[in-house]
Design a protein around this motif. Sequence first.
Motif, PDB file in Angstrom:
ATOM      1  N   ARG A 183       0.837  -1.202   0.000  1.00 34.28           N
ATOM      2  CA  ARG A 183       0.000   0.000   0.000  1.00 34.28           C
ATOM      3  C   ARG A 183       0.870   1.250   0.000  1.00 34.28           C
ATOM      4  O   ARG A 183       1.888   1.308   0.680  1.00 34.28           O
ATOM      5  CB  ARG A 183      -0.924   0.019   1.209  1.00 34.28           C
ATOM      6  N   ALA A 184       0.444   2.249  -0.780  1.00 43.77           N
ATOM      7  CA  ALA A 184       1.157   3.520  -0.828  1.00 43.77           C
ATOM      8  C   ALA A 184       0.163   4.661  -0.724  1.00 43.77           C
ATOM      9  O   ALA A 184      -1.026   4.508  -1.008  1.00 43.77           O
ATOM     10  CB  ALA A 184       1.955   3.639  -2.127  1.00 43.77           C
ATOM     11  N   VAL A 185       0.660   5.818  -0.309  1.00 44.77           N
ATOM     12  CA  VAL A 185      -0.127   7.040  -0.318  1.00 44.77           C
ATOM     13  C   VAL A 185       0.578   8.041  -1.219  1.00 44.77           C
ATOM     14  O   VAL A 185       1.814   8.114  -1.226  1.00 44.77           O
ATOM     15  CB  VAL A 185      -0.317   7.618   1.108  1.00 44.77           C
ATOM     16  N   LEU A 186      -0.204   8.779  -2.005  1.00 48.79           N
ATOM     17  CA  LEU A 186       0.323   9.853  -2.840  1.00 48.79           C
ATOM     18  C   LEU A 186      -0.313  11.154  -2.371  1.00 48.79           C
ATOM     19  O   LEU A 186      -1.529  11.322  -2.460  1.00 48.79           O
ATOM     20  CB  LEU A 186       0.005   9.605  -4.313  1.00 48.79           C
ATOM     21  N   TYR A 187       0.514  12.075  -1.873  1.00 50.76           N
ATOM     22  CA  TYR A 187       0.038  13.335  -1.315  1.00 50.76           C
ATOM     23  C   TYR A 187       0.231  14.464  -2.328  1.00 50.76           C
ATOM     24  O   TYR A 187       1.285  14.575  -2.969  1.00 50.76           O
ATOM     25  CB  TYR A 187       0.805  13.660  -0.028  1.00 50.76           C
ATOM     26  N   VAL A 188      -0.780  15.346  -2.432  1.00 49.53           N
ATOM     27  CA  VAL A 188      -0.730  16.488  -3.343  1.00 49.53           C
ATOM     28  C   VAL A 188      -0.958  17.768  -2.539  1.00 49.53           C
ATOM     29  O   VAL A 188      -1.955  17.890  -1.821  1.00 49.53           O
ATOM     30  CB  VAL A 188      -1.789  16.366  -4.451  1.00 49.53           C
ATOM     31  N   HIS A 189      -0.049  18.708  -2.664  1.00 49.47           N
ATOM     32  CA  HIS A 189      -0.046  19.968  -1.909  1.00 49.47           C
ATOM     33  C   HIS A 189      -1.157  20.903  -2.351  1.00 49.47           C
ATOM     34  O   HIS A 189      -1.905  20.638  -3.297  1.00 49.47           O
ATOM     35  CB  HIS A 189       1.298  20.663  -2.126  1.00 49.47           C
ATOM     36  N   GLY A 190      -1.228  22.065  -1.701  1.00 47.99           N
ATOM     37  CA  GLY A 190      -2.227  23.071  -2.017  1.00 47.99           C
ATOM     38  C   GLY A 190      -1.678  24.211  -2.854  1.00 47.99           C
ATOM     39  O   GLY A 190      -0.590  24.125  -3.433  1.00 47.99           O
ATOM     40  N   HIS A 222       2.565   3.666   9.827  1.00 50.94           N
ATOM     41  CA  HIS A 222       1.265   2.995   9.803  1.00 50.94           C
ATOM     42  C   HIS A 222       1.082   2.121   8.569  1.00 50.94           C
ATOM     43  O   HIS A 222      -0.051   1.796   8.192  1.00 50.94           O
ATOM     44  CB  HIS A 222       0.143   4.031   9.900  1.00 50.94           C
ATOM     45  N   GLY A 223       2.160   1.743   7.928  1.00 50.16           N
ATOM     46  CA  GLY A 223       2.105   0.713   6.902  1.00 50.16           C
ATOM     47  C   GLY A 223       1.952   1.157   5.469  1.00 50.16           C
ATOM     48  O   GLY A 223       1.712   0.327   4.590  1.00 50.16           O
ATOM     49  N   CYS A 224       2.110   2.460   5.183  1.00 51.72           N
ATOM     50  CA  CYS A 224       1.992   2.967   3.813  1.00 51.72           C
ATOM     51  C   CYS A 224       3.330   3.491   3.309  1.00 51.72           C
ATOM     52  O   CYS A 224       3.972   4.292   3.995  1.00 51.72           O
ATOM     53  CB  CYS A 224       0.978   4.107   3.734  1.00 51.72           C
ATOM     54  N   ARG A 225       3.748   3.069   2.130  1.00 50.96           N
ATOM     55  CA  ARG A 225       4.909   3.702   1.500  1.00 50.96           C
ATOM     56  C   ARG A 225       4.481   5.104   1.074  1.00 50.96           C
ATOM     57  O   ARG A 225       3.425   5.286   0.457  1.00 50.96           O
ATOM     58  CB  ARG A 225       5.379   2.891   0.296  1.00 50.96           C
ATOM     59  N   PHE A 226       5.315   6.093   1.369  1.00 50.94           N
ATOM     60  CA  PHE A 226       4.903   7.478   1.178  1.00 50.94           C
ATOM     61  C   PHE A 226       5.533   8.104  -0.060  1.00 50.94           C
ATOM     62  O   PHE A 226       6.749   8.052  -0.260  1.00 50.94           O
ATOM     63  CB  PHE A 226       5.273   8.334   2.394  1.00 50.94           C
ATOM     64  N   TYR A 255       2.999  -0.913  -6.306  1.00 48.17           N
ATOM     65  CA  TYR A 255       1.943  -0.486  -5.385  1.00 48.17           C
ATOM     66  C   TYR A 255       0.604  -0.419  -6.119  1.00 48.17           C
ATOM     67  O   TYR A 255       0.297   0.551  -6.804  1.00 48.17           O
ATOM     68  CB  TYR A 255       2.297   0.868  -4.761  1.00 48.17           C
ATOM     69  N   ALA A 256      -0.195  -1.445  -5.947  1.00 50.83           N
ATOM     70  CA  ALA A 256      -1.517  -1.509  -6.572  1.00 50.83           C
ATOM     71  C   ALA A 256      -2.584  -0.872  -5.696  1.00 50.83           C
ATOM     72  O   ALA A 256      -3.637  -0.472  -6.177  1.00 50.83           O
ATOM     73  CB  ALA A 256      -1.885  -2.965  -6.856  1.00 50.83           C
ATOM     74  N   ASP A 257      -2.317  -0.789  -4.396  1.00 48.40           N
ATOM     75  CA  ASP A 257      -3.255  -0.257  -3.411  1.00 48.40           C
ATOM     76  C   ASP A 257      -2.791   1.161  -3.066  1.00 48.40           C
ATOM     77  O   ASP A 257      -1.847   1.344  -2.295  1.00 48.40           O
ATOM     78  CB  ASP A 257      -3.233  -1.174  -2.183  1.00 48.40           C
ATOM     79  N   VAL A 258      -3.443   2.180  -3.664  1.00 47.68           N
ATOM     80  CA  VAL A 258      -2.977   3.559  -3.514  1.00 47.68           C
ATOM     81  C   VAL A 258      -4.070   4.434  -2.905  1.00 47.68           C
ATOM     82  O   VAL A 258      -5.192   4.496  -3.411  1.00 47.68           O
ATOM     83  CB  VAL A 258      -2.539   4.164  -4.859  1.00 47.68           C
ATOM     84  N   VAL A 259      -3.724   5.127  -1.825  1.00 44.75           N
ATOM     85  CA  VAL A 259      -4.564   6.143  -1.211  1.00 44.75           C
ATOM     86  C   VAL A 259      -4.092   7.493  -1.738  1.00 44.75           C
ATOM     87  O   VAL A 259      -2.904   7.812  -1.667  1.00 44.75           O
ATOM     88  CB  VAL A 259      -4.458   6.106   0.324  1.00 44.75           C
ATOM     89  N   LEU A 264      -8.156   3.858  -7.495  1.00 48.87           N
ATOM     90  CA  LEU A 264      -7.736   4.358  -6.187  1.00 48.87           C
ATOM     91  C   LEU A 264      -8.478   3.647  -5.075  1.00 48.87           C
ATOM     92  O   LEU A 264      -9.655   3.300  -5.205  1.00 48.87           O
ATOM     93  CB  LEU A 264      -7.973   5.863  -6.105  1.00 48.87           C
ATOM     94  N   THR A 265      -7.802   3.469  -3.938  1.00 51.28           N
ATOM     95  CA  THR A 265      -8.385   2.758  -2.799  1.00 51.28           C
ATOM     96  C   THR A 265      -9.242   3.679  -1.935  1.00 51.28           C
ATOM     97  O   THR A 265     -10.310   3.290  -1.455  1.00 51.28           O
ATOM     98  CB  THR A 265      -7.262   2.137  -1.956  1.00 51.28           C
ATOM     99  N   ALA A 266      -8.760   4.895  -1.707  1.00 48.19           N
ATOM    100  CA  ALA A 266      -9.458   5.840  -0.835  1.00 48.19           C
ATOM    101  C   ALA A 266      -8.906   7.233  -1.111  1.00 48.19           C
ATOM    102  O   ALA A 266      -7.848   7.398  -1.739  1.00 48.19           O
ATOM    103  CB  ALA A 266      -9.284   5.474   0.634  1.00 48.19           C
ATOM    104  N   LEU A 267      -9.640   8.232  -0.617  1.00 41.36           N
ATOM    105  CA  LEU A 267      -9.267   9.630  -0.807  1.00 41.36           C
ATOM    106  C   LEU A 267      -9.277  10.323   0.547  1.00 41.36           C
ATOM    107  O   LEU A 267     -10.277  10.264   1.271  1.00 41.36           O
ATOM    108  CB  LEU A 267     -10.270  10.288  -1.757  1.00 41.36           C
ATOM    109  N   VAL A 268      -8.162  10.965   0.905  1.00 41.18           N
ATOM    110  CA  VAL A 268      -8.047  11.706   2.160  1.00 41.18           C
ATOM    111  C   VAL A 268      -7.849  13.177   1.820  1.00 41.18           C
ATOM    112  O   VAL A 268      -6.833  13.543   1.215  1.00 41.18           O
ATOM    113  CB  VAL A 268      -6.880  11.194   3.021  1.00 41.18           C
TER     114      VAL A 268
END
Length: 329
Positions: free
Chosen positions: A57-64, A81-85, A128-132, A155-159
Motif C-alpha cells: 500500500r502507498a499514499v500519494l500526497y498532493v499539496h495546495g 502505519h504501513g503505507c509507503r509514502f 503499489y496496486a493499493d494507492v490512497v 484508487l483505494t481511498a481519498l483523504v
Amino acid sequence: MPSASALSVAAPAVAYRPDPLGHDFEQLVLPQPHDYEGRVQAVLVRYRREPPQPAGRAVLYVHGFNDYFFQREMAVEYTRHGCRFFALDLRKYGRALLPHQRPNNVRDLTEYFADLDAALAQLRAEGYADVVLSGHSTGGLITALYAAQRPEAGLTALVLNSPFLELRQPWLRRHVAVPLAVAVGARWPDLPLPAGLPDTYGQSLHRAYRGCWDYDLAWKPNHVFRVNAGWLRAIRRGQAQVRRGLGLPLPVLVLHAERSAGGSSWHPDFQRADIVLNVAHIKALAPRLGSQVTVQAIPGAVHDVFLSAPEVRASAYEQVFQWLAEVVK
C-alpha cells in the motif's frame, strides 16, 4: 482519456536523485508534454524508508495553492502505519517550477491529471496496486475531480485536508466580481488578478515569523504568488462540478478545522483556526463528493490540518489511520 492499462504500464527506467529535504527523501522528475508556456514537468518525491511490514500500500500526497511538499512528519507517520509514502509537486509549483513559467498558472484543472497519471504509473511500476490519494486545499479539489474522472485509476481511498471547495469571499464579490473575472478568463486567461490572501497565514507557519515550520519561502512565500483570470476560471469550474455532485464511489475522508477566523491584524487565534477558507463551506459541500464521505472537524486545527500544533496534528493523524483501518481492508 487513458485506459486502465495505460495507467498501469511500467514507468520509464529512470533513477531517483537526492531531494532538498535530506537523505531520507529522493525525487523523480516526470517530464510532460509542452503547454502554452513551453516545457512542463512534475516532480515525484519518495520517502526512502519502507514500512516495518510492507503490505503493497502507498499514499500519494498532493499539496495546495502557493505550496509544495515539505512535511517530513507526514511521511514518517504514513510509513509507521504501513503505507509507503510519495508526494507530488504539480507542474509550476515548488520543485517542478521552471524559470520560464508563471507559478501555478493553469487554465483548466484537468491539466494536472497528466501529472497524477504519471505519478500513479510510477507507483504501479514500483509494485503499489493499493494507492490512497491525499490532497490539501487546492490539491484536495484537484484530487477529488481526478478520482471522479479517472475511475480506471483504481484508487483505494481519498483523504482530503481542508479541500478548496468554495471561495472565501464576501457574497457580493463572489456573486458579481468573481463571475465577471471568470468570464474574462475565457478570453484573456493571462490577465493578472490579486490572489486575495493575507500574509498572516504564512506568518503563522514559518519559524522566521510566528510559526515553527521551516520551508523554502521562494516556493511558499508569505505574500502569495499572483494568479490570473484563467486560474480563477479553472478553480470556479472545478468547484461548480463539486456543487453538482461528483458521485465518488470510493471512501472519502474530509478533515477540516473546527472553525474559521479572520482579520487584517495579527491575532494568536490565527494559529488555532482556518484563516484561509470558511469551514462552513467545507462541511456543506463535502457530502456532495460521493456516497461514502466521512467529515471530521479537528479542534484547534489551522487551514493545513497537518501544520497545526503538535497535539492537534497527533489527533488528526489518529483520525486518518483509524478511518483507513475501518474502510480499507
